[in-house]
Write a protein that holds these residues in place. Structure first.
Motif, mmCIF file in Angstrom:
data_model
loop_
_atom_site.group_PDB
_atom_site.id
_atom_site.type_symbol
_atom_site.label_atom_id
_atom_site.label_comp_id
_atom_site.label_asym_id
_atom_site.label_seq_id
_atom_site.Cartn_x
_atom_site.Cartn_y
_atom_site.Cartn_z
ATOM 1 N N ARG A 18 -118.251 -26.870 36.462
ATOM 2 C CA ARG A 18 -119.426 -25.999 36.522
ATOM 3 C C ARG A 18 -120.396 -26.402 35.422
ATOM 4 N NH1 ARG A 18 -119.077 -21.036 39.230
ATOM 5 N NH2 ARG A 18 -117.095 -20.790 40.267
ATOM 6 N N GLN A 19 -121.634 -26.042 35.627
ATOM 7 C CA GLN A 19 -122.652 -26.312 34.605
ATOM 8 C C GLN A 19 -123.051 -25.026 33.888
ATOM 9 O OE1 GLN A 19 -123.736 -29.324 33.608
ATOM 10 N NE2 GLN A 19 -122.236 -30.188 35.008
ATOM 11 N N GLY A 20 -122.281 -23.994 34.039
ATOM 12 C CA GLY A 20 -122.544 -22.741 33.359
ATOM 13 C C GLY A 20 -121.371 -21.815 33.614
ATOM 14 N N CYS A 48 -127.689 -25.209 42.627
ATOM 15 C CA CYS A 48 -126.241 -25.195 42.917
ATOM 16 C C CYS A 48 -125.428 -26.032 41.939
ATOM 17 C CB CYS A 48 -125.990 -25.681 44.343
ATOM 18 S SG CYS A 48 -126.525 -27.389 44.622
ATOM 19 N N GLN A 53 -119.531 -22.808 43.079
ATOM 20 C CA GLN A 53 -119.720 -21.549 43.826
ATOM 21 C C GLN A 53 -120.064 -21.819 45.288
ATOM 22 O OE1 GLN A 53 -122.074 -22.502 41.388
ATOM 23 N NE2 GLN A 53 -123.288 -23.276 43.088
ATOM 24 N N TYR A 75 -125.783 -34.112 41.192
ATOM 25 C CA TYR A 75 -124.963 -32.915 41.399
ATOM 26 C C TYR A 75 -124.724 -32.681 42.888
ATOM 27 C CZ TYR A 75 -125.689 -31.284 36.556
ATOM 28 O OH TYR A 75 -125.699 -31.147 35.206
ATOM 29 N N ALA A 95 -134.617 -30.035 45.795
ATOM 30 C CA ALA A 95 -135.779 -29.149 45.919
ATOM 31 C C ALA A 95 -135.926 -28.345 44.641
ATOM 32 C CB ALA A 95 -135.611 -28.207 47.114
ATOM 33 N N ASP A 96 -137.180 -28.008 44.353
ATOM 34 C CA ASP A 96 -137.522 -27.241 43.168
ATOM 35 C C ASP A 96 -137.492 -25.753 43.519
ATOM 36 O OD1 ASP A 96 -138.759 -25.964 41.038
ATOM 37 O OD2 ASP A 96 -140.343 -27.470 40.839
ATOM 38 N N GLU A 113 -126.266 -18.911 40.837
ATOM 39 C CA GLU A 113 -125.439 -18.668 39.641
ATOM 40 C C GLU A 113 -125.977 -19.501 38.474
ATOM 41 O OE1 GLU A 113 -121.205 -18.356 39.898
ATOM 42 O OE2 GLU A 113 -121.262 -17.686 41.987
ATOM 43 N N GLY A 114 -126.372 -18.791 37.429
ATOM 44 C CA GLY A 114 -126.750 -19.447 36.169
ATOM 45 C C GLY A 114 -127.995 -20.301 36.246
ATOM 46 N N TYR A 117 -132.810 -18.201 35.442
ATOM 47 C CA TYR A 117 -133.541 -18.188 34.163
ATOM 48 C C TYR A 117 -134.551 -19.329 34.096
ATOM 49 C CZ TYR A 117 -130.963 -22.251 32.517
ATOM 50 O OH TYR A 117 -130.472 -23.525 32.388
HETATM 51 C C1 LIG Z 1 -126.869 -23.954 34.376
HETATM 52 S S1 LIG Z 1 -126.872 -24.994 35.798
HETATM 53 C C2 LIG Z 1 -125.972 -23.994 36.975
HETATM 54 C C3 LIG Z 1 -125.412 -24.820 38.092
HETATM 55 C C4 LIG Z 1 -124.431 -24.116 39.021
HETATM 56 N N1 LIG Z 1 -125.021 -23.016 39.747
HETATM 57 C C5 LIG Z 1 -123.215 -23.647 38.256
HETATM 58 O O1 LIG Z 1 -123.134 -22.442 37.971
HETATM 59 O O2 LIG Z 1 -122.373 -24.497 37.944
HETATM 60 C C6 LIG Z 1 -128.540 -24.902 36.365
HETATM 61 C C7 LIG Z 1 -128.827 -25.806 37.551
HETATM 62 O O3 LIG Z 1 -130.197 -25.671 37.936
HETATM 63 C C8 LIG Z 1 -130.695 -26.959 38.269
HETATM 64 N N2 LIG Z 1 -132.163 -26.919 38.132
HETATM 65 C C9 LIG Z 1 -132.901 -27.060 37.017
HETATM 66 N N3 LIG Z 1 -134.205 -26.899 37.297
HETATM 67 C C10 LIG Z 1 -134.287 -26.653 38.638
HETATM 68 C C11 LIG Z 1 -135.361 -26.389 39.527
HETATM 69 N N4 LIG Z 1 -136.622 -26.341 39.100
HETATM 70 N N5 LIG Z 1 -135.077 -26.182 40.832
HETATM 71 C C12 LIG Z 1 -133.795 -26.234 41.300
HETATM 72 N N6 LIG Z 1 -132.731 -26.466 40.477
HETATM 73 C C13 LIG Z 1 -132.969 -26.669 39.177
HETATM 74 C C14 LIG Z 1 -130.003 -27.895 37.302
HETATM 75 O O4 LIG Z 1 -130.030 -29.234 37.758
HETATM 76 C C15 LIG Z 1 -128.612 -27.293 37.263
HETATM 77 O O5 LIG Z 1 -127.801 -27.823 38.270
#
Ligand SMILES: C[S@@+](CC[C@H](N)C(=O)[O-])C[C@H]1O[C@@H](n2cnc3c(N)ncnc32)[C@H](O)[C@@H]1O
Length: 254
Positions: A18-20, A48, A53, A75, A95-96, A113-114, A117
């Motif tokens: 996980r990244q968070g 994701c 998740q 990822y 996608a953003d 998830e995470g 913010y």
């Molecule tokens: C804290 S990680 C959480 C990842 C995952 N949901 C988890 O809980 O393991 C935040 C994720 O948001 C992605 N991210 C960052 N900026 C983004 C954006 N503008 N649009 C979509 N994803 C983005 C990052 O690449 C990263 O995978």
């Protein structure tokens, strides 16, 4: 974050599950609050990451079609690789989250998830609502204060790292104004911070320090990671990740 900083950050994070903070039990608990989903729901997992998740949702909803989006293509590759038999039900898309190229009213369930913010939860609630079908459900986690009076050192740390951080109830209050009917919220257990995130992350840091010896930017990132983990150890009772579940309400025209 500039590109080199991002590369080092991603290298330090490595291929953690996980990244968070998060765990399957919390994902399933949040899903249980999304009652009334159709047999074969359309699900969107936003930000994701490597998809822990996403896989939990795919296992819990065997007839769901899931779209998983992230800006970091590697990822999405990792998610596809770990999806096994579910790979054909999971569509990945770079996608953003601030400008999702997806049709309005096309999802029964939005998941995040995470990651909310990144654009800010207020903006996320409003931007994503049109993607939900009438009565569709939204589940997301958000970093929140669990105390009215955060300890000075913790407050100072998050004033730098997440100045928009609010109390759990203040965040809960945002949903109604943004056109959702709250279904409930709960705090992730402390183990969800450690088992698949901080423990394997902390184990990587000595190797990363050696790899980036003499690299000031990398050492600063590693030091900040250590500090973040130390803050968690010390102030565990003061803040947490809160899982919020809400349903798109029909009454509000936002
Ligand atoms: C804290 S990680 C959480 C990842 C995952 N949901 C988890 O809980 O393991 C935040 C994720 O948001 C992605 N991210 C960052 N900026 C983004 C954006 N503008 N649009 C979509 N994803 C983005 C990052 O690449 C990263 O995978």
């Amino acid at each position: 974050m500039d590109q080199r900083m991002m590369e080092i950050f991603l290298d330090v994070q490595g291929d953690l599950p996980r990244q968070g903070p998060g765990d399957d039990a919390s994902t399933l608990r949040a899903l249980s609050l999304c009652d009334g989903l159709p047999e074969a729901p359309r699900v969107l997992d936003i930000g994701c990451g490597p998809g822990a998740q996403t896989i939990a949702l795919a296992n819990a909803l065997p007839d769901a079609a899931i779209t998983a989006v992230d800006t970091h293509a590697p990822y999405l590759d990792r998610l596809k690789a770990r999806a096994d038999d579910d790979a054909d039900r999971i569509t990945t898309q770079v996608a953003d989250m601030t400008a999702l190229p997806l049709a309005p009213a096309s999802f029964d369930l939005l998941w995040c998830e995470g990651a909310a913010y990144i654009m800010g939860i207020d903006a996320a609630l409003r931007a994503w609502r049109p993607l939900l079908k009438p009565g569709g459900c939204l589940a997301l986690t958000e970093l929140v204060w669990l105390t009215e009076a955060p300890p000075t050192d913790a407050a100072a740390f998050f004033a730098e790292e997440y100045p928009a951080m609010r109390g759990a109830e203040a965040v809960a209050a945002l949903f109604e104004d943004a056109g959702y009917a709250p279904r409930g919220h709960f705090t992730l257990p402390d183990s969800a911070w450690w088992d698949q995130y901080y423990t394997p992350l902390a184990a990587r840091l000595p190797e990363m320090e050696r790899k980036y010896a003499g690299d000031e930017m990398a050492q600063a990132i590693i030091e900040m990671t250590r500090k973040e983990i130390a803050v968690r150890e010390k102030f565990v009772a003061s803040y947490g990740y809160e899982f919020y579940v809400a349903r798109k309400s029909s009454s509000q025209a936002v």
